[in-house]
Write a protein that holds these residues in place. Structure first.
Motif, mmCIF file in Angstrom:
data_model
loop_
_atom_site.group_PDB
_atom_site.id
_atom_site.type_symbol
_atom_site.label_atom_id
_atom_site.label_comp_id
_atom_site.label_asym_id
_atom_site.label_seq_id
_atom_site.Cartn_x
_atom_site.Cartn_y
_atom_site.Cartn_z
ATOM 1 N N LEU A 207 -4.051 -15.362 4.533
ATOM 2 C CA LEU A 207 -2.686 -15.595 5.012
ATOM 3 C C LEU A 207 -2.623 -16.845 5.901
ATOM 4 O O LEU A 207 -1.714 -17.666 5.764
ATOM 5 C CB LEU A 207 -2.193 -14.363 5.797
ATOM 6 N N ARG A 208 -3.625 -17.011 6.779
ATOM 7 C CA ARG A 208 -3.653 -18.214 7.625
ATOM 8 C C ARG A 208 -3.755 -19.463 6.760
ATOM 9 O O ARG A 208 -3.101 -20.470 7.019
ATOM 10 C CB ARG A 208 -4.857 -18.162 8.581
ATOM 11 N N LEU A 209 -4.587 -19.367 5.714
ATOM 12 C CA LEU A 209 -4.769 -20.501 4.814
ATOM 13 C C LEU A 209 -3.438 -20.872 4.162
ATOM 14 O O LEU A 209 -3.047 -22.039 4.110
ATOM 15 C CB LEU A 209 -5.821 -20.141 3.761
ATOM 16 N N ILE A 210 -2.736 -19.859 3.660
ATOM 17 C CA ILE A 210 -1.433 -20.107 3.022
ATOM 18 C C ILE A 210 -0.477 -20.754 4.021
ATOM 19 O O ILE A 210 0.169 -21.757 3.721
ATOM 20 C CB ILE A 210 -0.827 -18.780 2.506
ATOM 21 N N ASN A 211 -0.418 -20.206 5.227
ATOM 22 C CA ASN A 211 0.486 -20.766 6.239
ATOM 23 C C ASN A 211 0.135 -22.207 6.576
ATOM 24 O O ASN A 211 1.009 -23.058 6.702
ATOM 25 C CB ASN A 211 0.443 -19.919 7.516
ATOM 26 N N ASP A 212 -1.169 -22.478 6.718
ATOM 27 C CA ASP A 212 -1.598 -23.839 7.067
ATOM 28 C C ASP A 212 -1.269 -24.826 5.948
ATOM 29 O O ASP A 212 -0.804 -25.933 6.199
ATOM 30 C CB ASP A 212 -3.107 -23.875 7.351
ATOM 31 N N VAL A 213 -1.538 -24.427 4.697
ATOM 32 C CA VAL A 213 -1.264 -25.322 3.568
ATOM 33 C C VAL A 213 0.221 -25.649 3.529
ATOM 34 O O VAL A 213 0.625 -26.798 3.360
ATOM 35 C CB VAL A 213 -1.698 -24.689 2.231
ATOM 36 N N LEU A 214 1.049 -24.627 3.688
ATOM 37 C CA LEU A 214 2.489 -24.849 3.615
ATOM 38 C C LEU A 214 2.974 -25.695 4.785
ATOM 39 O O LEU A 214 3.797 -26.587 4.619
ATOM 40 C CB LEU A 214 3.228 -23.512 3.588
ATOM 41 N N ASP A 215 2.437 -25.418 5.967
ATOM 42 C CA ASP A 215 2.786 -26.211 7.146
ATOM 43 C C ASP A 215 2.449 -27.674 6.935
ATOM 44 O O ASP A 215 3.254 -28.561 7.170
ATOM 45 C CB ASP A 215 1.967 -25.722 8.350
ATOM 46 N N LEU A 216 1.224 -27.894 6.463
ATOM 47 C CA LEU A 216 0.741 -29.259 6.291
ATOM 48 C C LEU A 216 1.579 -30.003 5.265
ATOM 49 O O LEU A 216 1.946 -31.152 5.463
ATOM 50 C CB LEU A 216 -0.728 -29.223 5.864
ATOM 51 N N LEU A 345 -7.399 -28.854 12.076
ATOM 52 C CA LEU A 345 -7.398 -30.129 12.807
ATOM 53 C C LEU A 345 -6.463 -31.142 12.160
ATOM 54 O O LEU A 345 -5.801 -31.909 12.856
ATOM 55 C CB LEU A 345 -8.822 -30.690 12.902
ATOM 56 N N ALA A 346 -6.413 -31.129 10.808
ATOM 57 C CA ALA A 346 -5.497 -32.046 10.124
ATOM 58 C C ALA A 346 -4.070 -31.743 10.564
ATOM 59 O O ALA A 346 -3.286 -32.640 10.883
ATOM 60 C CB ALA A 346 -5.631 -31.895 8.612
#
Lengths: 390, 130
Positions: A207-216, A345-346
């Motif tokens: 879930l964190r991965l999905i959120n980060d990808v979408l955020d980025l 970090l990105a």
């Protein structure tokens, strides 16, 4: 004066042709010409060579200026077309100008030829330049439309993907949590409890991965809108500190938050929290048991400077440049394995930059790192309260 | 609230089962619907205390059912909450703006989900958003 001129001469009389050529030479043109006097010859000449100008007699035994104009139109070329003829009536002159001729000259007055040619050559160049500009604008417009369509497609794709990933994840995380509720699922043996923990942990990681990808991707598409408001950095920093403290305790790490009284910041509190959380949780994650993590917030009046220092594994000099890249996870083949999405970090860097700030890192491999975020402070506004500011 | 009747509209069978288990565990009666027509059948027979609507459901979606319920005075006091996997930035604001009383994104945190349900059952449509 020696201006090259590629001339297509539509003329049946060789003498008349010679007069025209002589006049053009007198005006300083270096003429390369072809003479045609039938429809077929003209069509062939237009196809096989490049021309700057057409000069045409009005009436010839087996051809005419009006027919020549039709041939020129049919070729799609935009060449200056000047009729050079014996005396003809005004009606005829008007008719040929309507048919597309650019000018009309009488053979007895060839002295006008030079200026007429010069003017029409310039007009043709202007028309060509305008067509080129329109073509370029058209291409730009098309490229812009394509980029917009792609961007809409990408957003729609990401929204769909997010929805499709979250739906099964709801069942994975939800049923794992239900398994931990003894009143619903019954008692679990120790080993079963441990396995459920693993499922949950992985589900939450996903879930964190999905959120980060979408955020980025939102930041990249310029779709993150900062909701800036006046905020007190110290209470926000203390809040994030309280959030990560249990994590530090669990890992046996001493966490120190050192924040003096700080001036108000005009920023998006959700994003600032995200930035600080990312830096602190990273520092804790990469610091072995018994180490320490220090957050030090200070100001020089122009900017708010938050430095997060750890006594962790550190980053080697050759790996530093890749640190802020998407999906770049610095992994030592022999070292311990760290959970992470490779996006934190990105994303942190992008969010800091969206605020007009910078993030830098100083690190010694094996000894620890210091990440420093600098956020610009608004210029001091005398005699205003926080409510009165924009 | 001790025991309430909750309309649950959700077309994904496992998620439907999960929410039913959680709601029944806290003592509530669940009216299940996997499309809008089943939901309308339930609503024709009575007025629930709370409606939990998925957004992407067959038959027009949760927003259609929201409009129908808001147009019917029988449901004036019924809180309607979007429970959805639509969780891109702006989705929450958009759904609250079209008239949902609350918004929960999937995957839900089961404790938070139970707390939100109780909050709406106790406070009605004016329950504070977390």
């Amino acid at each position: 004066m020696n201006w090259p001129l590629r001339l297509l001469l539509v003329e049946d009389q060789e003498d008349d042709a010679a007069l025209v050529l002589l006049e053009l030479a007198r005006c300083g043109y270096q003429v390369m010409h072809s003479r045609v006097d039938t429809r077929a010859q003209m069509a062939a000449a237009l196809t096989s060579d490049t021309w700057d100008l057409v000069l045409s007699d009005y009436s010839m035994p087996s051809f005419s200026a009006l027919e020549a104009l039709a041939v020129l139109r049919g070729s799609g070329l935009d060449l200056p077309f000047i009729i050079v003829s014996g005396t003809i009536g005004e009606e005829t002159a008007v008719e040929s100008l309507r048919a597309g001729a650019h000018d009309f000259l009488v053979k007895d007055r060839l002295a006008r030829l030079g200026t007429a040619v010069e003017r029409e050559l310039r007009a043709a160049r202007d028309r060509a330049a305008q067509r080129e500009e329109e073509r370029r604008n058209g291409e730009l417009e098309l490229a812009r439309e394509n980029a917009e369509r792609l961007s809409r497609f990408k957003s729609q794709f990401l929204a769909n993907m997010s929805h499709e990933l979250r739906t099964p994840l709801n069942a994975i995380i939800g049923f794992s949590e239900v398994l931990q509720i003894e009143a619903i699922a019954g008692p679990l043996a120790e080993r079963q409890r441990q396995y459920v923990d693993h499922i949950l942990e992985s589900g939450r990681h996903l879930l964190r991965l999905i959120n980060d990808v979408l955020d980025l991707s939102s930041v990249e598409a310029g779709r993150i809108e900062l909701r800036r408001e006046w905020m007190a950095p110290k209470s926000l920093i203390d809040g994030v500190g309280a959030t990560v403290r249990p994590l530090a305790q669990k890992q046996g790490i001493v966490l120190t938050i050192r924040a003096a009284t700080l001036p108000p910041l005009f920023a998006d509190p959700v994003r600032i929290k995200q930035i600080l959380y990312n830096l602190l949780s990273n520092a804790i994650k990469f610091t072995p048991r018994g180490g320490s993590v220090l957050l030090d917030a200070s100001t020089d009046g122009a900017q708010l400077v938050v430095a997060v220092t750890d006594t962790g594994v550190g980053i080697s000099a050759e790996e530093l440049p890749r640190l802020f890249h998407e999906f770049e996870r610095i992994i030592e083949p022999t070292g311990p394995r760290f959970e992470g999405t490779g996006l934190g970090l990105a994303l942190t860097k992008r969010l800091v930059e969206e605020h007009g700030g910078t993030v830098t890192v100083v690190s010694t491999f094996g000894q620890g790192s210091t990440f420093t975020v600098s956020l610009p402070l608004p210029p001091p506004q005398p005699d205003t309260t926080m409510e009165a500011l924009p | 609230m001790s025991s309430a009747t909750i309309l649950l509209v959700e077309d994904h069978p496992l998620n439907l089962a999960l929410f039913r288990i959680l709601l029944e565990h806290t003592g509530h009666e669940v009216l299940e619907a996997t499309d809008l027509n089943q939901a309308r059948d339930h609503l024709a027979r009575g007025v629930p205390h709370l409606a939990l609507l998925d957004i992407n459901v067959p038959g027009g979606g949760g927003e259609v059912l929201l409009k129908e319920m808001r147009a019917d005075p029988r449901f004036d006091g019924v809180p309607i909450v979007a429970v959805t996997a639509m969780a891109m930035s702006g989705d929450r604001e958009r759904l609250l703006a079209v008239g949902f009383d609350g918004y929960v994104s999937k995957p839900v945190d089961t404790r938070g989900f139970a707390a939100l349900v109780e909050r709406f059952l106790v406070n009605g449509r004016n329950a504070p958003q977390p």
